[in-house]
Design a protein around this motif. Structure first.
Motif, PDB file in Angstrom:
ATOM      1  N   ASP A   1       0.851  -1.181   0.000  1.00 27.40           N
ATOM      2  CA  ASP A   1       0.000   0.000   0.000  1.00 27.40           C
ATOM      3  C   ASP A   1       0.897   1.245   0.000  1.00 27.40           C
ATOM      4  N   ARG A   2       0.275   2.445   0.009  1.00 26.74           N
ATOM      5  CA  ARG A   2       1.091   3.657  -0.141  1.00 26.74           C
ATOM      6  C   ARG A   2       2.045   3.887   1.026  1.00 26.74           C
ATOM      7  N   PRO A   3       1.616   3.733   2.286  1.00 33.64           N
ATOM      8  CA  PRO A   3       2.607   3.887   3.364  1.00 33.64           C
ATOM      9  C   PRO A   3       3.775   2.917   3.245  1.00 33.64           C
ATOM     10  N   ASN A   4       3.477   1.690   2.840  1.00 31.28           N
ATOM     11  CA  ASN A   4       4.550   0.720   2.657  1.00 31.28           C
ATOM     12  C   ASN A   4       5.480   1.156   1.524  1.00 31.28           C
ATOM     13  N   ALA A   5       4.909   1.602   0.398  1.00 27.63           N
ATOM     14  CA  ALA A   5       5.731   2.017  -0.746  1.00 27.63           C
ATOM     15  C   ALA A   5       6.600   3.219  -0.401  1.00 27.63           C
ATOM     16  N   LEU A   6       6.050   4.186   0.333  1.00 32.02           N
ATOM     17  CA  LEU A   6       6.840   5.358   0.710  1.00 32.02           C
ATOM     18  C   LEU A   6       7.961   4.965   1.659  1.00 32.02           C
ATOM     19  N   ALA A   7       7.688   4.031   2.573  1.00 28.10           N
ATOM     20  CA  ALA A   7       8.745   3.577   3.480  1.00 28.10           C
ATOM     21  C   ALA A   7       9.859   2.874   2.717  1.00 28.10           C
ATOM     22  N   VAL A   8       9.498   2.048   1.732  1.00 28.86           N
ATOM     23  CA  VAL A   8      10.513   1.375   0.916  1.00 28.86           C
ATOM     24  C   VAL A   8      11.292   2.400   0.098  1.00 28.86           C
ATOM     25  N   ALA A   9      10.615   3.427  -0.429  1.00 27.66           N
ATOM     26  CA  ALA A   9      11.312   4.467  -1.186  1.00 27.66           C
ATOM     27  C   ALA A   9      12.330   5.201  -0.328  1.00 27.66           C
ATOM     28  N   GLY A  10      12.065   5.296   0.970  1.00 30.00           N
ATOM     29  CA  GLY A  10      13.031   5.945   1.848  1.00 30.00           C
ATOM     30  C   GLY A  10      14.365   5.230   1.913  1.00 30.00           C
ATOM     31  N   PHE A  11      14.421   3.970   1.518  1.00 34.26           N
ATOM     32  CA  PHE A  11      15.680   3.229   1.555  1.00 34.26           C
ATOM     33  C   PHE A  11      16.600   3.601   0.394  1.00 34.26           C
TER      34      PHE A  11
ATOM     35  N   ARG B   1      13.901  22.508   5.150  1.00 36.80           N
ATOM     36  CA  ARG B   1      14.607  21.244   4.942  1.00 36.80           C
ATOM     37  C   ARG B   1      15.115  21.124   3.517  1.00 36.80           C
ATOM     38  N   LEU B   2      14.330  21.584   2.540  1.00 41.80           N
ATOM     39  CA  LEU B   2      14.792  21.555   1.161  1.00 41.80           C
ATOM     40  C   LEU B   2      16.045  22.409   1.008  1.00 41.80           C
ATOM     41  N   GLY B   3      16.047  23.584   1.645  1.00 41.86           N
ATOM     42  CA  GLY B   3      17.237  24.425   1.577  1.00 41.86           C
ATOM     43  C   GLY B   3      18.457  23.733   2.148  1.00 41.86           C
ATOM     44  N   ARG B   4      18.297  23.047   3.248  1.00 39.93           N
ATOM     45  CA  ARG B   4      19.438  22.338   3.837  1.00 39.93           C
ATOM     46  C   ARG B   4      19.890  21.181   2.938  1.00 39.93           C
ATOM     47  N   GLU B   5      18.938  20.481   2.329  1.00 39.68           N
ATOM     48  CA  GLU B   5      19.321  19.347   1.483  1.00 39.68           C
ATOM     49  C   GLU B   5      20.098  19.802   0.256  1.00 39.68           C
ATOM     50  N   VAL B   6      19.657  20.866  -0.396  1.00 37.79           N
ATOM     51  CA  VAL B   6      20.368  21.320  -1.594  1.00 37.79           C
ATOM     52  C   VAL B   6      21.733  21.893  -1.219  1.00 37.79           C
ATOM     53  N   LEU B   7      21.856  22.535  -0.074  1.00 37.39           N
ATOM     54  CA  LEU B   7      23.162  23.019   0.365  1.00 37.39           C
ATOM     55  C   LEU B   7      24.063  21.856   0.765  1.00 37.39           C
ATOM     56  N   ARG B   8      23.472  20.783   1.279  1.00 37.79           N
ATOM     57  CA  ARG B   8      24.277  19.593   1.569  1.00 37.79           C
ATOM     58  C   ARG B   8      24.806  18.991   0.269  1.00 37.79           C
ATOM     59  N   GLN B   9      23.991  18.996  -0.778  1.00 42.00           N
ATOM     60  CA  GLN B   9      24.465  18.538  -2.078  1.00 42.00           C
ATOM     61  C   GLN B   9      25.575  19.442  -2.607  1.00 42.00           C
ATOM     62  N   ALA B  10      25.426  20.747  -2.419  1.00 36.36           N
ATOM     63  CA  ALA B  10      26.459  21.675  -2.857  1.00 36.36           C
ATOM     64  C   ALA B  10      27.757  21.460  -2.096  1.00 36.36           C
ATOM     65  N   ALA B  11      27.671  21.209  -0.795  1.00 39.07           N
ATOM     66  CA  ALA B  11      28.877  20.969   0.001  1.00 39.07           C
ATOM     67  C   ALA B  11      29.603  19.716  -0.477  1.00 39.07           C
ATOM     68  N   ALA B  12      28.850  18.671  -0.825  1.00 41.12           N
ATOM     69  CA  ALA B  12      29.481  17.452  -1.327  1.00 41.12           C
ATOM     70  C   ALA B  12      30.147  17.686  -2.676  1.00 41.12           C
TER      71      ALA B  12
ATOM     72  N   ILE C   1      10.389  15.384  -0.097  1.00 40.38           N
ATOM     73  CA  ILE C   1      10.136  16.050   1.184  1.00 40.38           C
ATOM     74  C   ILE C   1       8.653  16.315   1.360  1.00 40.38           C
ATOM     75  N   ARG C   2       7.970  16.702   0.294  1.00 34.59           N
ATOM     76  CA  ARG C   2       6.532  16.954   0.370  1.00 34.59           C
ATOM     77  C   ARG C   2       5.775  15.678   0.744  1.00 34.59           C
ATOM     78  N   ALA C   3       6.269  14.532   0.282  1.00 32.12           N
ATOM     79  CA  ALA C   3       5.606  13.253   0.582  1.00 32.12           C
ATOM     80  C   ALA C   3       6.037  12.665   1.917  1.00 32.12           C
ATOM     81  N   GLY C   4       6.975  13.306   2.614  1.00 31.96           N
ATOM     82  CA  GLY C   4       7.432  12.800   3.892  1.00 31.96           C
ATOM     83  C   GLY C   4       8.467  11.702   3.800  1.00 31.96           C
ATOM     84  N   VAL C   5       9.182  11.620   2.664  1.00 33.46           N
ATOM     85  CA  VAL C   5      10.198  10.596   2.445  1.00 33.46           C
ATOM     86  C   VAL C   5      11.575  11.223   2.619  1.00 33.46           C
ATOM     87  N   ASP C   6      12.507  10.487   3.223  1.00 31.51           N
ATOM     88  CA  ASP C   6      13.868  10.986   3.376  1.00 31.51           C
ATOM     89  C   ASP C   6      14.496  11.201   2.003  1.00 31.51           C
TER      90      ASP C   6
END
Length: 532
Positions: free
Chosen positions: A222-232, A338-349, A471-476
């Motif tokens: 189901d969708r919660p299961n699929a979103l949890a698997v996508a987080g991996f 959180r999106l701002g932090r994620e894109v800056l983390r990508q920039a730092a890498a 991030i909008r869907a609540g997935v890491d």
């Protein structure tokens, strides 16, 4: 040659035959050599067993012989107790010895269960085969202070497994090994996806996460299961990401499509890329990738990748509405942060290799401040960012070794708190990293860096778009890897008049003044003030 001499013979088969003979003889004078063999001899001998081949352990045969010899005595042999308490010996060998000694030494084994030393208790528990353990036996050790003993307590037959205890250990146990075994014990039980989804949100141990994923893929998708698997897809282990991709191959969900799209853009392994391209709904949920996949299809030389690309491109393109989707659209305040932090983390890498290879003019310290703020955003780390920008504004620098200004752009974007500034700084950082990569200069000294930089900028914007959807869907979000395959083997860089993909204009993301110029004068680096 005497039987005692044969027990010390260098040939494995001779020692095995001697141990079998000693069991029949009942000679108490053979206890010492048999005990030595049972505790230290790890040789295995291939023997005939009907039409099959059987491997027999020499040490186990010696332990069985000891069990038969000592079982005829009324009192316990003190050498057995001494061996059980000797911490210099291997735990598995001692446990095997206690097992083969049989019921005669069961009181000693029960006494060792309550010993103060963790390893002694572990030996006593392992001496009982898992198929012989009862629910009462497991309950005695699930609260043991030693994690290894708690792991053994969960190794019981499914008929006596306590699901409530396993769920509690999965949620609360501090040892990753115990949480891993608890998840494995629950894998084929009627328990639903909810406990594993909750555990996956907080679990960080790679082995435990791999076991949680194995549990989730065996539940209803189901969708919660699929979103949890996508987080991996955020895991560093390639096997875990591959297993998640295989489980989601037929799931029609926008968040799943965004997670796989990010991996398509950043996956370094060509074989793993083929598995990602097998997702049936890739271009349904990530139509912006069509130009990327078409270019890969024109220049690929691998039959498996060509077949996978043909299947992905067979999806009909959606009608073109003109404007590209805005990554920030639909995000609330915390999600934008959180999106701002994620894109800056990508920039730092992306910028870290350049800083490591260039003369240090403060970039290392500035990158450290940025990473500290990304790890723990707050007033203290924000003050460090401001202090670093103030210090950069007052320094002159080496004119022969210009500073890497993208670092200060990232610091300014972090300080401003504007997610669009962060996305623009991250895209510019990726473009500069690609422009200065010597690999593309070797492809074409003139056009190679230019095309690579433009493609890196546009593909990084796509990564930002898909990261926002996650991030909008609540997935890491997926880890911050650089975009790949900017230039392909055999590609003619002059075949596209635009040198790259068409710029991906998004609503509200228009060209602005460089971020460093948006910082107040007292904070701006000296180079930015000179440009202004």
């Amino acid at each position: 040659m005497s039987l005692r001499d044969r027990l010390g013979h260098p040939d494995d088969e001779v020692r095995l035959a001697a141990a079998r003979r000693a069991a029949i003889s009942g000679d108490l004078g053979l206890v010492d050599p048999l005990l030595e063999m049972a505790l230290h001899d790890t040789a295995e001998v291939r023997t005939e067993g009907g039409i099959a081949e059987v491997y027999e352990h020499v040490g186990d045969a010696a332990a069985q012989a000891l069990g038969r010899i000592l079982g005829r005595r009324q009192e316990d042999d003190p050498r057995i107790r001494a061996a059980a308490l000797d911490l210099d010996l291997d735990d598995d060998r001692v446990a095997t010895l206690l097992h083969f000694l049989g019921p005669k030494y069961e009181p000693l084994r029960r006494e060792l269960e309550t010993h103060a030393e963790d390893r002694v208790r572990l030996r006593a528990v392992r001496a009982v085969l898992s198929i012989d353990r009862t629910g009462e036996f497991s309950a005695r050790f699930v609260t043991d202070p030693a994690a290894a003993v708690r792991v053994e307590a969960l190794e019981v037959p499914a008929t006596v497994l306590d699901l409530d205890v396993c769920l509690r250990l999965l949620r609360e146990d501090p040892a990753p090994s115990v949480r891993t075994v608890a998840a494995r014990s629950l894998r084929f039980t009627p328990v639903g996806s909810e406990p594993f989804i909750a555990a996956a949100r907080v679990e960080r141990d790679p082995r435990a996460r791999a076991m949680l994923l194995s549990c989730l893929v065996r539940r209803r998708r189901d969708r919660p299961n699929a979103l949890a698997v996508a987080g991996f897809f955020a895991d560093a282990a390639p096997y875990t990401r591959s297993q998640a991709c295989e489980a989601l191959r037929g799931v029609d969900d926008a968040a799943v499509g965004a997670a796989i799209a990010v991996r398509v853009l950043t996956e370094p392994d060509e074989r793993k890329l083929i598995g990602l391209l097998g997702y049936r709904h890739l271009l349904t949920h990530a139509p912006e990738l069509r130009a990327v996949l078409e270019r890969m299809r024109r220049h690929t030389r691998q039959d498996g990748q060509r077949w996978a690309l043909d299947g992905a491109l067979a999806v009909e393109p959606p009608p073109d509405t003109g404007a590209r989707p805005d990554p920030v659209d639909g995000l609330d305040g915390p999600q934008r942060a959180r999106l701002g932090r994620e894109v800056l983390r990508q920039a730092a890498a992306a910028i870290e290799p350049r800083i490591a290879a260039a003369p240090d003019q403060g970039e290392t310290r500035a990158l450290g401040c940025l990473r500290a703020w990304l790890a723990r955003p707050g007033e203290a780390t924000r003050g460090a960012l401001r202090a670093e920008l103030d210090a950069a504004a007052g320094s002159v620098g080496d004119p022969d070794a210009p500073r890497i200004e993208e670092v200060w752009d990232c610091l300014g974007a972090a300080l401003s708190g504007d997610v669009r500034d962060a996305m623009r700084a991250a895209a510019g950082t990726a473009a500069q990293a690609a422009r200065r990569d010597p690999l593309w200069s070797r492809v074409d000294p003139v056009r190679g860096p230019v095309v690579a930089a433009r493609r890196a900028r546009e593909l990084t914007r796509l990564v930002h778009l898909y990261t926002a959807r996650l991030i909008r869907a609540g997935v890491d979000p997926v880890p911050s890897d650089p975009v790949r395959r900017l230039l392909l083997d055999g590609e003619d860089l002059g075949e596209d008049p635009a040198d790259a993909y068409r710029p991906l204009r998004t609503a509200g993301c228009r060209r602005r003044t460089p971020i460093a110029l948006c910082i107040p004068t007292r904070m701006a680096p000296s180079s930015a003030r000179a440009t202004a």
